[in-house]
Motif scaffolding. Sequence first.
Motif, PDB file in Angstrom:
ATOM      1  N   LEU A   1      15.369 -24.688  37.332  1.00  0.00           N
ATOM      2  CA  LEU A   1      16.325 -24.954  38.491  1.00  0.00           C
ATOM      3  C   LEU A   1      16.322 -23.862  39.418  1.00  0.00           C
ATOM      4  N   GLN A   2      15.469 -22.977  39.344  1.00  0.00           N
ATOM      5  CA  GLN A   2      15.173 -21.992  40.258  1.00  0.00           C
ATOM      6  C   GLN A   2      14.808 -22.587  41.753  1.00  0.00           C
ATOM      7  N   LYS A   3      15.295 -21.768  42.481  1.00  0.00           N
ATOM      8  CA  LYS A   3      15.237 -22.145  44.358  1.00  0.00           C
ATOM      9  C   LYS A   3      13.702 -22.812  44.357  1.00  0.00           C
ATOM     10  N   ASP A   4      12.666 -21.878  44.059  1.00  0.00           N
ATOM     11  CA  ASP A   4      11.335 -22.196  44.572  1.00  0.00           C
ATOM     12  C   ASP A   4      10.868 -23.565  43.859  1.00  0.00           C
ATOM     13  N   ALA A   5      11.402 -23.800  42.477  1.00  0.00           N
ATOM     14  CA  ALA A   5      10.883 -24.828  41.585  1.00  0.00           C
ATOM     15  C   ALA A   5      11.468 -26.096  42.227  1.00  0.00           C
ATOM     16  N   LEU A   6      12.931 -26.077  42.497  1.00  0.00           N
ATOM     17  CA  LEU A   6      13.720 -27.161  43.134  1.00  0.00           C
ATOM     18  C   LEU A   6      12.806 -27.569  44.399  1.00  0.00           C
ATOM     19  N   GLU A   7      12.695 -26.630  45.228  1.00  0.00           N
ATOM     20  CA  GLU A   7      11.946 -27.130  46.631  1.00  0.00           C
ATOM     21  C   GLU A   7      10.558 -27.627  46.414  1.00  0.00           C
ATOM     22  N   LYS A   8       9.839 -27.007  45.306  1.00  0.00           N
ATOM     23  CA  LYS A   8       8.478 -27.483  45.267  1.00  0.00           C
ATOM     24  C   LYS A   8       8.405 -28.776  44.616  1.00  0.00           C
ATOM     25  N   TYR A   9       9.556 -29.258  43.657  1.00  0.00           N
ATOM     26  CA  TYR A   9       9.518 -30.797  43.283  1.00  0.00           C
ATOM     27  C   TYR A   9      10.499 -31.617  44.108  1.00  0.00           C
ATOM     28  N   SER A  10      10.816 -31.192  45.099  1.00  0.00           N
ATOM     29  CA  SER A  10      11.740 -32.023  46.261  1.00  0.00           C
ATOM     30  C   SER A  10      13.030 -32.379  45.473  1.00  0.00           C
ATOM     31  N   MET A  11      13.665 -31.431  44.842  1.00  0.00           N
ATOM     32  CA  MET A  11      14.840 -31.503  43.968  1.00  0.00           C
ATOM     33  C   MET A  11      16.140 -30.566  44.553  1.00  0.00           C
ATOM     34  N   ASN A  12      15.670 -29.973  45.886  1.00  0.00           N
ATOM     35  CA  ASN A  12      16.592 -28.906  46.469  1.00  0.00           C
ATOM     36  C   ASN A  12      17.672 -29.797  47.324  1.00  0.00           C
ATOM     37  N   SER A  13      17.948 -30.840  47.224  1.00  0.00           N
ATOM     38  CA  SER A  13      19.204 -31.587  47.779  1.00  0.00           C
ATOM     39  C   SER A  13      20.105 -31.829  46.694  1.00  0.00           C
ATOM     40  N   LEU A  14      21.508 -32.228  47.124  1.00  0.00           N
ATOM     41  CA  LEU A  14      22.472 -32.682  46.612  1.00  0.00           C
ATOM     42  C   LEU A  14      22.176 -34.129  45.912  1.00  0.00           C
ATOM     43  N   GLU A  15      21.609 -34.715  46.643  1.00  0.00           N
ATOM     44  CA  GLU A  15      21.167 -36.430  46.602  1.00  0.00           C
ATOM     45  C   GLU A  15      20.229 -36.349  45.225  1.00  0.00           C
ATOM     46  N   ALA A  16      19.399 -35.503  45.494  1.00  0.00           N
ATOM     47  CA  ALA A  16      18.019 -35.557  44.726  1.00  0.00           C
ATOM     48  C   ALA A  16      18.574 -35.170  43.202  1.00  0.00           C
ATOM     49  N   ILE A  17      19.466 -34.138  43.166  1.00  0.00           N
ATOM     50  CA  ILE A  17      19.984 -33.664  41.846  1.00  0.00           C
ATOM     51  C   ILE A  17      20.789 -34.612  41.239  1.00  0.00           C
ATOM     52  N   ILE A  18      21.670 -35.052  42.059  1.00  0.00           N
ATOM     53  CA  ILE A  18      22.727 -36.201  41.660  1.00  0.00           C
ATOM     54  C   ILE A  18      22.031 -37.345  40.948  1.00  0.00           C
ATOM     55  N   ASN A  19      21.031 -38.029  41.561  1.00  0.00           N
ATOM     56  CA  ASN A  19      20.029 -39.085  41.390  1.00  0.00           C
ATOM     57  C   ASN A  19      19.429 -38.480  39.929  1.00  0.00           C
ATOM     58  N   GLN A  20      18.760 -37.362  39.666  1.00  0.00           N
ATOM     59  CA  GLN A  20      18.198 -37.011  38.512  1.00  0.00           C
ATOM     60  C   GLN A  20      19.270 -36.959  37.270  1.00  0.00           C
ATOM     61  N   VAL A  21      20.327 -36.433  37.623  1.00  0.00           N
ATOM     62  CA  VAL A  21      21.323 -36.208  36.442  1.00  0.00           C
ATOM     63  C   VAL A  21      21.904 -37.751  36.062  1.00  0.00           C
ATOM     64  N   THR A  22      22.176 -38.496  37.228  1.00  0.00           N
ATOM     65  CA  THR A  22      22.661 -39.947  36.777  1.00  0.00           C
ATOM     66  C   THR A  22      21.707 -40.705  36.098  1.00  0.00           C
ATOM     67  N   ASN A  23      20.264 -40.780  36.545  1.00  0.00           N
ATOM     68  CA  ASN A  23      19.369 -41.561  35.978  1.00  0.00           C
ATOM     69  C   ASN A  23      18.297 -41.036  35.179  1.00  0.00           C
ATOM     70  N   GLY A  24      18.428 -39.791  34.958  1.00  0.00           N
ATOM     71  CA  GLY A  24      17.629 -39.093  34.009  1.00  0.00           C
ATOM     72  C   GLY A  24      15.815 -39.155  34.591  1.00  0.00           C
ATOM     73  N   LYS A  25      14.913 -38.465  33.888  1.00  0.00           N
ATOM     74  CA  LYS A  25      13.673 -38.671  34.298  1.00  0.00           C
ATOM     75  C   LYS A  25      12.936 -37.820  33.316  1.00  0.00           C
ATOM     76  N   ASN A  26      11.794 -38.596  32.888  1.00  0.00           N
ATOM     77  CA  ASN A  26      10.786 -37.945  31.873  1.00  0.00           C
ATOM     78  C   ASN A  26      11.836 -37.587  30.651  1.00  0.00           C
ATOM     79  N   ALA A  27      11.651 -36.238  30.295  1.00  0.00           N
ATOM     80  CA  ALA A  27      12.274 -35.982  29.030  1.00  0.00           C
ATOM     81  C   ALA A  27      13.964 -35.589  29.408  1.00  0.00           C
ATOM     82  N   MET A  28      14.223 -35.710  30.519  1.00  0.00           N
ATOM     83  CA  MET A  28      15.699 -35.544  30.847  1.00  0.00           C
ATOM     84  C   MET A  28      16.566 -36.890  30.674  1.00  0.00           C
TER      85      MET A  28
END
Length: 111
Positions: free
Chosen positions: A56-83
């Motif tokens: 959840l470091q800034k550079d990793a969030l950017e690298k995996y296109s997870m550096n927006s509120l919408e992307a994180i909300i989607n990931q937390v809401t729906n999960g993905k892979n092991a999450m």
Amino acid sequence: MRKIALALLLAVAICTLAFPSAALAADIANGAKMFNSNCAACHMGGRNVVMATKTLQKDALEKYSMNSLEAIINQVTNGKNAMPAFKGKLNAQQIEDVASYVLEKSEKGWS
């Protein structure tokens, strides 16, 4: 008449974006509480114990296109892979609070 309608539409859009409702405003303190209760086992300090490179470091969030509120909300809401999905465990406001907390902490290097 079209100019008036366009001006009115523009004014509504500006007010909506400039003054978001309190119900939609994130509560960072609540986000920290939700994170510590639901996410910290795998993401303590912004790390990732399951997939070490997807932190959840800034550079990793950017690298995996997870550096927006919408992307994180989607990931937390729906999960993905092991999450797992938290849709049934956390409500929409709690998920937004967690996402806001993660973005804020990533900006500060999780310190």
